[in-house]
Design a protein around this motif. Structure first.
Motif, PDB file in Angstrom:
ATOM      1  N   MET A   1       0.827  -1.193   0.000  1.00 43.86           N
ATOM      2  CA  MET A   1       0.000   0.000   0.000  1.00 43.86           C
ATOM      3  C   MET A   1       0.867   1.251   0.000  1.00 43.86           C
ATOM      4  O   MET A   1       1.807   1.374   0.769  1.00 43.86           O
ATOM      5  CB  MET A   1      -0.912   0.013   1.232  1.00 43.86           C
ATOM      6  N   GLN A   2       0.543   2.192  -0.892  1.00 45.37           N
ATOM      7  CA  GLN A   2       1.215   3.482  -0.894  1.00 45.37           C
ATOM      8  C   GLN A   2       0.567   4.394   0.142  1.00 45.37           C
ATOM      9  O   GLN A   2      -0.615   4.243   0.477  1.00 45.37           O
ATOM     10  CB  GLN A   2       1.117   4.102  -2.285  1.00 45.37           C
ATOM     11  N   PRO A   3       1.325   5.359   0.685  1.00 46.02           N
ATOM     12  CA  PRO A   3       0.740   6.277   1.673  1.00 46.02           C
ATOM     13  C   PRO A   3      -0.488   6.983   1.115  1.00 46.02           C
ATOM     14  O   PRO A   3      -0.532   7.368  -0.056  1.00 46.02           O
ATOM     15  CB  PRO A   3       1.883   7.257   1.948  1.00 46.02           C
ATOM     16  N   ILE A   4      -1.486   7.164   1.949  1.00 43.72           N
ATOM     17  CA  ILE A   4      -2.737   7.803   1.549  1.00 43.72           C
ATOM     18  C   ILE A   4      -2.598   9.312   1.702  1.00 43.72           C
ATOM     19  O   ILE A   4      -2.207   9.794   2.768  1.00 43.72           O
ATOM     20  CB  ILE A   4      -3.903   7.299   2.415  1.00 43.72           C
ATOM     21  N   PRO A   5      -2.921  10.092   0.670  1.00 43.89           N
ATOM     22  CA  PRO A   5      -2.841  11.544   0.815  1.00 43.89           C
ATOM     23  C   PRO A   5      -3.914  12.073   1.767  1.00 43.89           C
ATOM     24  O   PRO A   5      -5.082  11.679   1.678  1.00 43.89           O
ATOM     25  CB  PRO A   5      -3.052  12.060  -0.611  1.00 43.89           C
ATOM     26  N   ALA A  81      -6.215   4.999   7.968  1.00 42.78           N
ATOM     27  CA  ALA A  81      -5.077   4.469   7.220  1.00 42.78           C
ATOM     28  C   ALA A  81      -5.044   2.953   7.189  1.00 42.78           C
ATOM     29  O   ALA A  81      -4.164   2.363   6.543  1.00 42.78           O
ATOM     30  CB  ALA A  81      -3.767   5.002   7.811  1.00 42.78           C
ATOM     31  N   ASP A  82      -5.994   2.300   7.841  1.00 47.96           N
ATOM     32  CA  ASP A  82      -6.065   0.843   7.837  1.00 47.96           C
ATOM     33  C   ASP A  82      -6.130   0.345   6.392  1.00 47.96           C
ATOM     34  O   ASP A  82      -7.044   0.703   5.650  1.00 47.96           O
ATOM     35  CB  ASP A  82      -7.323   0.396   8.596  1.00 47.96           C
ATOM     36  N   ALA A  89      -7.951   8.547  -0.632  1.00 47.55           N
ATOM     37  CA  ALA A  89      -7.560   9.819  -0.026  1.00 47.55           C
ATOM     38  C   ALA A  89      -8.356  10.019   1.246  1.00 47.55           C
ATOM     39  O   ALA A  89      -9.379   9.367   1.478  1.00 47.55           O
ATOM     40  CB  ALA A  89      -7.799  10.981  -0.989  1.00 47.55           C
ATOM     41  N   ILE A  90      -7.867  10.913   2.086  1.00 49.76           N
ATOM     42  CA  ILE A  90      -8.574  11.330   3.300  1.00 49.76           C
ATOM     43  C   ILE A  90      -8.709  12.849   3.236  1.00 49.76           C
ATOM     44  O   ILE A  90      -7.721  13.550   2.989  1.00 49.76           O
ATOM     45  CB  ILE A  90      -7.812  10.928   4.577  1.00 49.76           C
ATOM     46  N   ILE A  91      -9.911  13.356   3.444  1.00 51.38           N
ATOM     47  CA  ILE A  91     -10.137  14.796   3.471  1.00 51.38           C
ATOM     48  C   ILE A  91     -10.490  15.203   4.892  1.00 51.38           C
ATOM     49  O   ILE A  91     -11.395  14.623   5.508  1.00 51.38           O
ATOM     50  CB  ILE A  91     -11.263  15.209   2.507  1.00 51.38           C
ATOM     51  N   GLY A 114       1.451   5.384   7.112  1.00 49.14           N
ATOM     52  CA  GLY A 114       0.541   5.085   6.025  1.00 49.14           C
ATOM     53  C   GLY A 114      -0.178   6.269   5.434  1.00 49.14           C
ATOM     54  O   GLY A 114      -1.073   6.090   4.603  1.00 49.14           O
ATOM     55  N   VAL A 115       0.184   7.482   5.828  1.00 53.62           N
ATOM     56  CA  VAL A 115      -0.429   8.675   5.239  1.00 53.62           C
ATOM     57  C   VAL A 115       0.673   9.650   4.854  1.00 53.62           C
ATOM     58  O   VAL A 115       1.809   9.558   5.320  1.00 53.62           O
ATOM     59  CB  VAL A 115      -1.417   9.368   6.202  1.00 53.62           C
ATOM     60  N   ARG A 116       0.325  10.594   3.993  1.00 53.77           N
ATOM     61  CA  ARG A 116       1.243  11.656   3.605  1.00 53.77           C
ATOM     62  C   ARG A 116       0.430  12.925   3.360  1.00 53.77           C
ATOM     63  O   ARG A 116      -0.774  12.862   3.082  1.00 53.77           O
ATOM     64  CB  ARG A 116       2.010  11.284   2.333  1.00 53.77           C
TER      65      ARG A 116
END
Length: 357
Positions: A1-5, A81-82, A89-91, A114-116
């Motif tokens: 998994m790539q980091p979630i923006p 981020a699970d 994405a997360i807003i 797990g986030v960026r």
């Protein structure tokens, strides 16, 4: 998994943040986590969030994850981020009282795995902005934190005056932030592709998505993508949505790239480009490594690429692009390099790699 923006959505009271949020959540096939967070007055020095995550809420459109939480933003981001949620994405929608500078800092230094950072969207009311927010000789500090400034409610401005309002806002933003992207909107209708990756739908034949560019699905992209020739090419971006459309340019290439030329492109994208994403291969003395790159405004993030990633491929997205210029700039950066990469280019790439961890 790539980091979630993680995308911060800020704006003064009544600017239209929630309207914009509801609009972008209508993206088909996008899985978006949402945190509705009343930051209240932020202690910038301490970098603490005051207020609580709201109770679960259902916001029309898209796949939403709004979490109950007795803690702060870090706990919400940790849950979102699970990997099992498979979010694109997360807003984080902040209170109208929140300081975008502090919100940006909190996200950037959250320490959650797990986030960026995915950028800061600052929404302003075109009709009242210069009477309520930007009233002094010195531009407000919030301009300095934004990666994307949305001049909303343009329909409340006379047609003949809209261009002048946009130019005035952009001129003020530029005094503090030369890289911020400024767009006009009505009812918060911006292209969601400016914010996060959107999978193609059955109604959009031939569209090459960001997800396709990063993960080899085995599909035949045809002559439009240039993939059949083994040389860099581009793929079209189809549109059928109720907003001003963003442009995208996708380029493929073979071999390993010069990391110095790549970093030059990432640090100074072509005019009009707001986001870039893709994978690149870099040859070291005894091995070749693949990297995933993400650019939002001035922020460059480099991480190890997924095992199935397509190398090399880069996607640029923005508005009003000179497509041929963007294509040529990306092609130049993806030009295969014979032999090992120069040491100075590797050092520049590794610096971003360390900063992105």
């Amino acid at each position: 998994m790539q980091p979630i923006p993680v995308i911060a959505l800020t704006g003064y009271l009544g600017a239209g943040k929630t309207t914009l949020l509801n609009h972008v959540l209508g993206s088909p096939n996008a899985r978006i986590g949402v945190v509705i967070n009343d930051f209240g007055e932020l202690n910038v020095d301490a970098g603490l969030v005051t207020g609580q995550i709201d109770e679960p809420a259902s916001i029309a459109g898209g796949c939403i994850c709004c979490l109950p939480d007795e803690g702060g933003l870090d706990l919400a981001l940790t849950r979102l981020a699970d990997p099992r949620l498979r979010l694109d994405a997360i807003i984080v929608e902040a209170s109208g009282l929140a300081d975008p500078v502090a919100v940006s800092r909190i996200i950037r230094f959250s320490g959650v795995d797990g986030v960026r950072p995915g950028g800061v969207i600052d929404v302003l009311d075109a009709a009242t902005h210069f009477d309520t927010v930007d009233r002094d000789a010195t531009p407000p500090a919030r301009y300095g934190a934004a990666t994307l400034v949305v001049v909303n409610k343009l329909d409340q401005i006379a047609d003949a005056d809209r261009s002048g309002v946009l130019q005035r806002v952009e001129a003020r933003v530029r005094t503090l932030n030369p890289t911020a992207y400024v767009v006009g909107a009505t009812a918060g209708r911006i292209d969601p592709a400016l914010l996060y990756d959107i999978a193609a739908t059955a109604q959009e034949p031939g569209q090459l998505t960001f997800r396709d560019a990063l993960f080899d699905t085995g599909a035949d992209t045809g002559a439009d993508s240039g993939a059949d020739s083994g040389t860099p090419g581009t793929a079209p971006h189809a549109h059928d949505h109720d907003h001003v459309h963003a442009d995208s340019v996708t380029v493929f290439g073979d071999g390993a790239v010069d990391p110095g030329a790549l970093i030059d492109l990432l640090e100074e994208p072509p005019p009009g480009v707001y986001r870039m994403k893709g994978t690149v291969a870099v040859r070291y003395r005894s091995s070749t490594r693949n990297y995933a790159v993400n650019v939002v405004g001035p922020s460059v993030h480099i991480a190890a690429a997924p095992a199935r990633a397509v190398a090399n491929s880069l996607v640029a997205i923005g508005m009003g692009l000179d497509v041929e210029d963007v294509r040529e700039r990306i092609r130049a950066a993806l030009t295969p390099l014979s032999g090992a990469a120069p040491a100075h280019g590797v050092r520049r790439l590794q610096r971003y790699r360390r900063l992105s961890i």
